[in-house]
Write an enzyme that holds these catalytic residues in place. Structure first.
Site, PDB file in Angstrom:
ATOM      1  CG  ASP A   1      42.730  48.127  37.525  1.00 12.28           C
ATOM      2  OD1 ASP A   1      43.368  47.316  38.219  1.00 12.28           O
ATOM      3  OD2 ASP A   1      41.480  48.037  37.353  1.00 12.28           O
TER       4      ASP A   1
ATOM      5  CB  ILE B   1      44.013  44.147  30.201  1.00 16.78           C
ATOM      6  CG1 ILE B   1      45.514  44.067  29.989  1.00 16.78           C
ATOM      7  CG2 ILE B   1      43.418  42.802  30.434  1.00 16.78           C
ATOM      8  CD1 ILE B   1      46.231  45.347  30.217  1.00 16.78           C
TER       9      ILE B   1
ATOM     10  CE1 TYR C   1      40.866  33.381  37.050  1.00 12.00           C
ATOM     11  CE2 TYR C   1      41.397  31.280  38.079  1.00 12.00           C
ATOM     12  CZ  TYR C   1      41.591  32.648  37.968  1.00 12.00           C
ATOM     13  OH  TYR C   1      42.531  33.271  38.760  1.00 12.00           O
TER      14      TYR C   1
ATOM     15  CE  LYS D   1      44.535  33.818  35.799  1.00 18.94           C
ATOM     16  NZ  LYS D   1      45.366  35.025  35.740  1.00 18.94           N
TER      17      LYS D   1
HETATM   18  N1  LIG Z   1      42.623  35.737  44.561  1.00 22.14           N
HETATM   19  C1  LIG Z   1      42.936  34.485  44.319  1.00 22.14           C
HETATM   20  O1  LIG Z   1      42.701  33.617  45.176  1.00 22.14           O
HETATM   21  C2  LIG Z   1      43.622  34.103  43.033  1.00 22.14           C
HETATM   22  C3  LIG Z   1      44.052  32.776  42.905  1.00 22.14           C
HETATM   23  C4  LIG Z   1      44.764  32.400  41.776  1.00 22.14           C
HETATM   24  C5  LIG Z   1      45.050  33.342  40.803  1.00 22.14           C
HETATM   25  N2  LIG Z   1      44.627  34.621  40.930  1.00 22.14           N
HETATM   26  C6  LIG Z   1      45.028  35.575  39.894  1.00 22.14           C
HETATM   27  O2  LIG Z   1      45.799  36.610  40.489  1.00 22.14           O
HETATM   28  C7  LIG Z   1      45.648  37.817  39.737  1.00 22.14           C
HETATM   29  C8  LIG Z   1      45.198  38.933  40.648  1.00 22.14           C
HETATM   30  O3  LIG Z   1      43.961  38.540  41.213  1.00 22.14           O
HETATM   31  P1  LIG Z   1      43.275  39.318  42.415  1.00 22.14           P
HETATM   32  O4  LIG Z   1      42.723  38.287  43.294  1.00 22.14           O
HETATM   33  O5  LIG Z   1      44.177  40.359  42.949  1.00 22.14           O
HETATM   34  O6  LIG Z   1      42.061  39.984  41.592  1.00 22.14           O
HETATM   35  P2  LIG Z   1      41.120  41.234  41.958  1.00 22.14           P
HETATM   36  O7  LIG Z   1      39.852  41.007  41.220  1.00 22.14           O
HETATM   37  O8  LIG Z   1      41.067  41.404  43.410  1.00 22.14           O
HETATM   38  O9  LIG Z   1      41.911  42.450  41.268  1.00 22.14           O
HETATM   39  C9  LIG Z   1      42.073  42.415  39.865  1.00 22.14           C
HETATM   40  C10 LIG Z   1      42.343  43.799  39.324  1.00 22.14           C
HETATM   41  O10 LIG Z   1      42.329  43.688  37.895  1.00 22.14           O
HETATM   42  C11 LIG Z   1      41.497  44.702  37.363  1.00 22.14           C
HETATM   43  N3  LIG Z   1      40.887  44.274  36.108  1.00 22.14           N
HETATM   44  C12 LIG Z   1      39.913  43.358  35.933  1.00 22.14           C
HETATM   45  N4  LIG Z   1      39.582  43.271  34.644  1.00 22.14           N
HETATM   46  C13 LIG Z   1      40.369  44.153  33.975  1.00 22.14           C
HETATM   47  C14 LIG Z   1      40.481  44.536  32.618  1.00 22.14           C
HETATM   48  N5  LIG Z   1      39.683  43.996  31.675  1.00 22.14           N
HETATM   49  N6  LIG Z   1      41.401  45.463  32.281  1.00 22.14           N
HETATM   50  C15 LIG Z   1      42.181  46.056  33.230  1.00 22.14           C
HETATM   51  N7  LIG Z   1      42.097  45.731  34.544  1.00 22.14           N
HETATM   52  C16 LIG Z   1      41.208  44.800  34.911  1.00 22.14           C
HETATM   53  C17 LIG Z   1      40.449  44.968  38.429  1.00 22.14           C
HETATM   54  O11 LIG Z   1      39.847  46.249  38.269  1.00 22.14           O
HETATM   55  C18 LIG Z   1      41.271  44.823  39.701  1.00 22.14           C
HETATM   56  O12 LIG Z   1      41.875  46.050  40.057  1.00 22.14           O
HETATM   57  C19 LIG Z   1      44.660  37.482  38.619  1.00 22.14           C
HETATM   58  O13 LIG Z   1      45.399  37.124  37.464  1.00 22.14           O
HETATM   59  C20 LIG Z   1      43.928  36.273  39.164  1.00 22.14           C
HETATM   60  O14 LIG Z   1      43.370  35.498  38.146  1.00 22.14           O
HETATM   61  C21 LIG Z   1      43.887  35.017  42.008  1.00 22.14           C
END
Ligand SMILES: NC(=O)c1ccc[n+]([C@@H]2O[C@H](COP(=O)([O-])OP(=O)(O)OC[C@H]3O[C@@H](n4cnc5c(N)ncnc54)[C@H](O)[C@@H]3O)[C@@H](O)[C@H]2O)c1
Length: 251
Positions: free
Chosen positions: A36, A63, A154, A158
């Site tokens: 992370d 990443i 976004y 995806k």
């Molecule tokens: N929360 C939602 O409603 C939702 C809906 C659909 C899809 N998603 C997807 O689910 C996954 C998880 O989302 P979440 O809601 O837990 O997100 P979040 O933002 O709460 O957590 C994401 C984590 O990724 C880390 N991160 C961000 N950029 C980074 C980078 N460049 N390198 C390394 N780490 C990095 C952040 O520090 C964080 O710990 C993501 O792929 C997101 O797109 C989320």
């Protein structure tokens, strides 16, 4: 019978779904490498796993930067062993109207959300090929399936994840590697809270979730359960699939 213990790598494992997935995979007996950009958050998760008797390592890496990903994966492999479970979860969100999008923002987000997933998969491929067994789980989003206003960038990233999942499933199946996608709906994580608190949805979020067959926000553990299933031996004949974990919001 429990699966053999393996080494899993979870990107974006410091918070939200990545954190819940890291904890679940550890509870299932696997060692977990947590990559992370937020090192303190990742270390808190790895400390919790180790305190519970498991094995984990937190490594800071962006990443979107290939060299950092390569170094992080080398570190995790040396500490925990060959990596045969990969959860490509790290991503960043973007809410922009078309007229406000710019190329730098586009390229940066794609570099994390889409290119980052392929780079991580490429880095762990030798381990999975050597084992003749692997699980790649790519986290997509229901917005890629149904569309969302101001989220073209976004959701395009995806949608790319979903297409890449299918093509890699075909390519890697003969090596014993399955590739699937978990497609979250509206899940209560820091990412979702940023959007809610930023007033980025056209209507209050309570109105949105009231329309879902299961009328609540999803929990990170709902996603962790799906990722852990795809990571299991029991899912060995499932590949190239997109599993919506969205309360029925997209069917
Ligand atoms: N929360 C939602 O409603 C939702 C809906 C659909 C899809 N998603 C997807 O689910 C996954 C998880 O989302 P979440 O809601 O837990 O997100 P979040 O933002 O709460 O957590 C994401 C984590 O990724 C880390 N991160 C961000 N950029 C980074 C980078 N460049 N390198 C390394 N780490 C990095 C952040 O520090 C964080 O710990 C993501 O792929 C997101 O797109 C989320």
């Amino acid at each position: 019978m429990a699966d053999a213990p393996r080494v899993a790598l979870v990107t974006g494992g410091a918070a939200g779904m990545g954190k819940a997935t890291s904890l679940k995979l550890a509870a299932d007996g696997h060692s977990v490498g947590i990559v992370d950009i937020d090192f303190d958050g990742a270390r808190a998760v790895s400390d919790a796993i180790v305190a519970g008797g498991g094995k984990a390592l937190a490594v800071r890496a962006d990443i979107g930067e290939r060299m950092q990903v390569e170094q992080a994966i080398t570190q995790i492999r040396e500490a925990l062993g060959p990596i045969t479970i990969l959860v490509n979860n790290a991503a960043v969100e973007n809410f922009s109207a078309l007229e406000d999008l710019d190329d730098a923002t586009w390229d940066r987000l794609m570099g994390i959300n889409l290119r980052g997933a392929y780079v991580a998969a490429q880095c762990v491929l030798p381990d999975m090929s050597a084992a003749g067994w692997g699980r790649i789980i790519n986290v997509s989003a229901f917005g890629a399936q149904i569309g969302a206003p101001n989220m073209a960038l976004y959701t395009a990233s995806k949608g790319g994840i979903i297409s890449m999942t299918r093509s890699l499933a075909i390519e890697l199946g003969p090596k014993g590697i399955t590739v699937n996608s978990v497609s979250p709906g509206f899940i209560d994580t820091p990412m979702a809270r940023r959007a809610i608190n930023g007033g980025l949805f056209p209507v209050p979020y309570e109105q949105i979730i009231a329309t879902y067959p299961i009328p609540r926000l999803g929990q990170p553990e709902d996603i962790a359960a799906a990722c852990a299933f795809f990571a299991s031996d029991a899912a060995g004949y499932i590949t190239g699939q997109v599993l919506g974990v969205n309360g029925g919001a997209a069917m």
